[in-house]
Write a protein that holds these residues in place. Structure first.
Motif, PDB file in Angstrom:
ATOM      1  N   PRO A   1       0.803  -1.231   0.000  1.00 20.29           N
ATOM      2  CA  PRO A   1       0.000   0.000   0.000  1.00 20.29           C
ATOM      3  C   PRO A   1       0.838   1.285   0.000  1.00 20.29           C
ATOM      4  O   PRO A   1       0.504   2.241  -0.694  1.00 20.29           O
ATOM      5  N   ARG A   2       1.952   1.295   0.711  1.00 22.20           N
ATOM      6  CA  ARG A   2       2.772   2.516   0.735  1.00 22.20           C
ATOM      7  C   ARG A   2       3.376   2.804  -0.638  1.00 22.20           C
ATOM      8  O   ARG A   2       3.582   3.948  -1.009  1.00 22.20           O
ATOM      9  N   HIS A   3       3.648   1.745  -1.421  1.00 20.97           N
ATOM     10  CA  HIS A   3       4.165   1.939  -2.772  1.00 20.97           C
ATOM     11  C   HIS A   3       3.091   2.548  -3.664  1.00 20.97           C
ATOM     12  O   HIS A   3       3.367   3.457  -4.450  1.00 20.97           O
ATOM     13  N   TRP A   4       1.860   2.029  -3.546  1.00 20.53           N
ATOM     14  CA  TRP A   4       0.752   2.600  -4.329  1.00 20.53           C
ATOM     15  C   TRP A   4       0.515   4.052  -3.937  1.00 20.53           C
ATOM     16  O   TRP A   4       0.258   4.891  -4.804  1.00 20.53           O
ATOM     17  N   ASP A   5       0.617   4.355  -2.655  1.00 19.79           N
ATOM     18  CA  ASP A   5       0.427   5.742  -2.198  1.00 19.79           C
ATOM     19  C   ASP A   5       1.478   6.652  -2.824  1.00 19.79           C
ATOM     20  O   ASP A   5       1.167   7.748  -3.303  1.00 19.79           O
ATOM     21  N   TRP A   6       2.730   6.189  -2.816  1.00 19.93           N
ATOM     22  CA  TRP A   6       3.796   7.002  -3.395  1.00 19.93           C
ATOM     23  C   TRP A   6       3.577   7.194  -4.886  1.00 19.93           C
ATOM     24  O   TRP A   6       3.711   8.301  -5.418  1.00 19.93           O
ATOM     25  N   LEU A   7       3.233   6.107  -5.613  1.00 20.93           N
ATOM     26  CA  LEU A   7       3.000   6.197  -7.051  1.00 20.93           C
ATOM     27  C   LEU A   7       1.843   7.138  -7.372  1.00 20.93           C
ATOM     28  O   LEU A   7       1.914   7.922  -8.317  1.00 20.93           O
ATOM     29  N   ALA A   8       0.788   7.067  -6.581  1.00 23.09           N
ATOM     30  CA  ALA A   8      -0.385   7.923  -6.829  1.00 23.09           C
ATOM     31  C   ALA A   8      -0.039   9.401  -6.668  1.00 23.09           C
ATOM     32  O   ALA A   8      -0.646  10.257  -7.318  1.00 23.09           O
ATOM     33  N   ALA A   9       0.919   9.703  -5.829  1.00 25.42           N
ATOM     34  CA  ALA A   9       1.294  11.095  -5.586  1.00 25.42           C
ATOM     35  C   ALA A   9       2.243  11.645  -6.657  1.00 25.42           C
ATOM     36  O   ALA A   9       2.526  12.847  -6.665  1.00 25.42           O
ATOM     37  N   GLN A  10       2.719  10.789  -7.559  1.00 25.69           N
ATOM     38  CA  GLN A  10       3.671  11.243  -8.572  1.00 25.69           C
ATOM     39  C   GLN A  10       2.964  11.939  -9.725  1.00 25.69           C
ATOM     40  O   GLN A  10       1.831  11.614 -10.071  1.00 25.69           O
ATOM     41  N   SER A  11       3.652  12.893 -10.299  1.00 30.87           N
ATOM     42  CA  SER A  11       3.131  13.614 -11.465  1.00 30.87           C
ATOM     43  C   SER A  11       2.891  12.618 -12.606  1.00 30.87           C
ATOM     44  O   SER A  11       3.775  11.852 -12.959  1.00 30.87           O
ATOM     45  N   GLY A  12       1.715  12.619 -13.149  1.00 33.61           N
ATOM     46  CA  GLY A  12       1.373  11.707 -14.240  1.00 33.61           C
ATOM     47  C   GLY A  12       0.777  10.396 -13.773  1.00 33.61           C
ATOM     48  O   GLY A  12       0.327   9.599 -14.584  1.00 33.61           O
ATOM     49  N   GLY A  13       0.813  10.107 -12.491  1.00 32.12           N
ATOM     50  CA  GLY A  13       0.208   8.895 -11.971  1.00 32.12           C
ATOM     51  C   GLY A  13       1.153   7.710 -11.945  1.00 32.12           C
ATOM     52  O   GLY A  13       2.340   7.812 -12.259  1.00 32.12           O
ATOM     53  N   ALA A  14       0.596   6.582 -11.564  1.00 33.55           N
ATOM     54  CA  ALA A  14       1.380   5.367 -11.348  1.00 33.55           C
ATOM     55  C   ALA A  14       2.063   4.867 -12.620  1.00 33.55           C
ATOM     56  O   ALA A  14       3.244   4.517 -12.596  1.00 33.55           O
ATOM     57  N   SER A  15       1.359   4.854 -13.733  1.00 34.80           N
ATOM     58  CA  SER A  15       1.940   4.314 -14.961  1.00 34.80           C
ATOM     59  C   SER A  15       3.142   5.129 -15.421  1.00 34.80           C
ATOM     60  O   SER A  15       4.181   4.573 -15.779  1.00 34.80           O
ATOM     61  N   VAL A  16       3.016   6.436 -15.409  1.00 36.59           N
ATOM     62  CA  VAL A  16       4.121   7.293 -15.831  1.00 36.59           C
ATOM     63  C   VAL A  16       5.306   7.112 -14.889  1.00 36.59           C
ATOM     64  O   VAL A  16       6.455   6.975 -15.327  1.00 36.59           O
ATOM     65  N   ALA A  17       5.048   7.092 -13.588  1.00 41.89           N
ATOM     66  CA  ALA A  17       6.133   6.933 -12.616  1.00 41.89           C
ATOM     67  C   ALA A  17       6.837   5.592 -12.790  1.00 41.89           C
ATOM     68  O   ALA A  17       8.076   5.520 -12.752  1.00 41.89           O
ATOM     69  N   LEU A  18       6.081   4.523 -13.003  1.00 41.34           N
ATOM     70  CA  LEU A  18       6.692   3.210 -13.193  1.00 41.34           C
ATOM     71  C   LEU A  18       7.524   3.157 -14.468  1.00 41.34           C
ATOM     72  O   LEU A  18       8.634   2.613 -14.475  1.00 41.34           O
ATOM     73  N   ARG A  19       7.012   3.745 -15.559  1.00 39.47           N
ATOM     74  CA  ARG A  19       7.784   3.763 -16.802  1.00 39.47           C
ATOM     75  C   ARG A  19       9.097   4.516 -16.612  1.00 39.47           C
ATOM     76  O   ARG A  19      10.147   4.087 -17.078  1.00 39.47           O
ATOM     77  N   LYS A  20       9.048   5.657 -15.906  1.00 38.16           N
ATOM     78  CA  LYS A  20      10.267   6.435 -15.656  1.00 38.16           C
ATOM     79  C   LYS A  20      11.264   5.642 -14.814  1.00 38.16           C
ATOM     80  O   LYS A  20      12.467   5.649 -15.082  1.00 38.16           O
TER      81      LYS A  20
END
Length: 183
Positions: free
Chosen positions: A90-109
């Motif tokens: 859950p803490r990973h999802w929280d961090w990803l959700a807070a990133q600019s562009g959302g989880a998918s963009v953050a994971l791709r980066k």
């Protein structure tokens, strides 16, 4: 979908190089030679099983990619985006959700950054694994096989070359190409 007919492959009849090139050409060469050969996918060193029954056209038809599936409603198929499941805390999802562009963009980066920073280790490991697979299939009973494996994974080119000196020429050339190629 990729066209398997163009996949770079190499075929051996015993310890003799029979054919190398696109899978379609190699498959037809194997059939013309009587069908008794080991065919390797050059990128992975894996053995490919070929169905050589029927005419040349039948063989090529079996190697053709399947028909494209109907487009999906979601995602970005034109960009080659592939949906897959990712399991995180859950803490990973929280961090990803807070990133600019959302989880998918953050994971791709993050993935792109990791790919740039690995210094070619993954590419090197893939080449070693491909060579290992081919060596096991073609030269597992050759003198110096164990030493060659140790030298391969130690990235010792000189020791590798010394270990395979007595191997059949075509086999030695093929496994050396797989082991020390650069992408």
């Amino acid at each position: 979908m990729s066209d398997h007919r163009t996949l770079p492959c190499t075929a051996f009849a015993g310890d003799r190089l029979l054919a190398a090139g696109p899978l379609a050409d190699v498959a037809l060469a194997v059939k013309a030679a009587g069908g008794d050969a080991l065919v390797f996918e050059d990128a992975t060193g894996r053995v490919i099983d070929l169905d050589l029954r029927g005419s040349d056209a039948d063989i090529l038809a079996r190697l053709a990619p399947p028909a494209e599936p109907a487009p999906r409603g979601r995602g970005r198929p034109k960009l080659g985006v592939v949906p897959r499941e990712v399991t995180l805390l859950p803490r990973h999802w929280d961090w990803l959700a807070a990133q600019s562009g959302g989880a998918s963009v953050a994971l791709r980066k993050l993935v792109e950054q990791a790919m740039r920073s690995d210094g070619g280790k993954q590419t090197r490991r893939a080449a070693q694994e491909a060579a290992y697979r081919a060596m096991t299939a073609l030269a597992g009973d050759q003198p110096g096989y164990e030493e060659a494996i140790r030298a391969l994974f130690a990235d010792d080119r000189t020791g590798f070359a010394r270990s395979i000196e007595g191997w059949p020429h075509d086999v030695a050339n093929f496994v050396t190409t797989l082991a020390f190629r650069s992408y």
